[in-house]
Motif scaffolding. Structure first.
Motif: not given
Length: 153
Positions: A99, A101, A137, A145, A147, A149
């Motif tokens: 993924h 992020a 996610y 994917m 994310e 955060r």
């Protein structure tokens, strides 16, 4: 005569790689991906003089779009209209990358979750809270994917 520096190790010194310069993603539908990364995630799309010189012709032809994060990381989208994951369910991993992020200010995390929900973005998991912070996610239009955060408040 050119003198080559002596190699004293079979690895780069720690700190040699300074930062991520860019990330290139293949996308099936450029319009959907430009909307997702630019409008929903709010990344700045490079235009005009901002476009890297090596990509000007590809951007003009609609085959590449470039976005930049606040820290200067460039995300290049390469249009691959025949792209399709091996599995129609995006929760089934289909690349070696897990993924991408993005970090966000903890005070903006809940707002980001609401933006994803308001745009009916498919959530994989979360929001989750861990000792390292909170994350959510979700999938981009091609099933990659992503994310969002933040560190603990």
């Amino acid at each position: 005569m050119t003198v080559k520096p002596e190699i004293k190790s079979n690895s780069l010194r720690p700190g040699s790689l300074r930062k991520v310069h860019h990330i290139a993603l293949n996308v099936k539908d450029m319009a959907a991906s430009r909307h997702f990364y630019g409008k929903i995630l709010g990344l700045h799309e490079l235009t005009g003089e901002e476009v890297p010189k090596t990509l000007i012709n590809l951007v003009a032809a609609g085959k590449v779009a470039n976005f930049i994060t606040a820290d200067g990381t460039v995300i290049d989208l390469f249009c691959e209209p025949d792209l399709s994951p091996p599995h129609p369910d995006p929760s089934q991993a289909f690349t070696r990358a897990n993924h991408l992020a993005f970090d966000i200010d903890p005070q903006l995390f809940d707002s980001a979750v609401e933006v994803l929900k308001a745009n009916q973005i498919q959530i994989d998991s979360g929001p989750v809270t861990r000792p390292t912070g909170k994350g959510i996610y979700f999938f981009d239009p091609d099933g990659f994917m992503i994310e969002i955060r933040c560190d603990p408040s």
